[in-house]
Design an enzyme around this catalytic site. Structure first.
Site: not given
Ligand code: NAD
Length: 276
Positions: A160, A173
């Site tokens: 990501s 995350y």
């Protein structure tokens, strides 16, 4: 045509279902693996209905036994795995702060559900690290065994934007995806002598059902965080799942036969822009 067996984890979800359909359209045989049986079967049915070959397979990427059972089913029905796409991943609210910055008066805020850094719960942080990192490592242990010593095999992880520079509010995350990017490089080196390439996509911001409420209001206009993202994205828009297809097909094909250990941003320029 070189028909590969492609296993995609989390392929009942938004992004990897799109990748599964695109890889099937290239003639590959697809194992749509997901924790949710109905979601996996729905994607497999869609592929089969349009002339492709796919099976829906239930497995938990956090349980090796479950993955080994899935592998047997896939090997029996489709053959040995040539390509693994590690798509299962996500965040947890207990690993997320309410605000981007800590202010002194936050410590006395008693609003229900309000969370500062000091309220983060290890269960949410562990969930997120497990799902993204262990959930990439275990399927690789199970499915890459099929690939050792065979040609044309590769692994594609899903990292990501937040792996390059952490995003506010989501330390777990961001850290977990940084681990996925780091692991992609480690594994590329480790597998370099046995013919397995390992790369990753780093998607930017894609408007999906999971983040729609965070990024858009009910009338379709952007929330403050949605606006911040668009302002930081030089191309001035969110990505669509289809925007990941070209990079995926390239990294999983012979066209990328000398490419291993890269994490490719697909982000409309987000990671290239300093904001000034
Ligand atoms: P999604 O929630 O739509 O799909 C994730 C899928 O994984 C779901 O179908 C879910 O059932 C499955 N899953 C969850 N836990 C599992 C487990 N333990 N075992 C097996 N399957 C499990 O998410 P998405 O938006 O399609 O994201 C796919 C990947 O892309 C994730 O790794 C995510 O972190 C990453 N990503 C998404 C975005 C975005 O904007 N959507 C941006 C960057 C990275």
């Amino acid at each position: 045509m070189d028909r590969k067996v492609v296993v995609l984890t989390g392929a009942g979800g938004v992004l990897c279902s799109t990748l599964a359909v695109a890889l099937a359209a290239q003639g590959h045989k697809i194992a749509v693996l997901d924790l949710k049986k109905e979601a996996a079967q729905k994607v497999a049915n869609e592929i089969n209905a349009s002339g492709g070959t796919a099976i829906g397979v239930v497995a938990n990427v956090l349980e090796k036994d479950s993955l080994e059972t899935a592998k047997k089913e896939i090997n029996d029905q489709l053959g040995p795995c040539d390509i693994l796409v590690n798509g299962a991943g996500g965040n947890h609210p207990l690993g997320t702060t309410s605000n981007p910055y800590l202010e002194e008066n936050d410590l006395s805020d008693t609003t229900e559900g309000f969370k500062t850094f000091f309220d983060l719960d290890t269960s949410g942080i562990q969930f997120t690290f497990n799902l993204n990192f262990i959930g990439t490592l275990l399927p690789t242990q199970v499915f890459a065994l099929d690939m050792v010593g065979r040609s044309g095999c590769s692994i594609l992880n899903i990292s990501s934007m937040n792996a390059f520079t952490p995003l506010t509010k989501i330390p777990a995350y961001s850290g977990a995806k940084a681990a996925v990017s780091n692991f992609t490089q480690w594994l590329a080196v480790h597998f370099s002598k046995v013919g397995i390439r390992v790369n990753a996509l780093a998607p930017g911001f894609f408007l999906t059902d999971q983040n729609r409420a965070l990024l858009t209001q009910s009338d379709g206009s952007l929330t403050p965080r949605g606006n911040q993202i668009i302002d930081q994205t030089p191309m001035g828009k969110f990505g669509k799942p289809e925007d990941l297809i070209g990079t995926t097909l390239w990294l999983c094909s012979e066209g990328a036969s000398f490419v291993t250990g890269v994490v490719v941003p697909v982000d409309g320029g987000f990671s290239a822009y300093s904001g000034v």
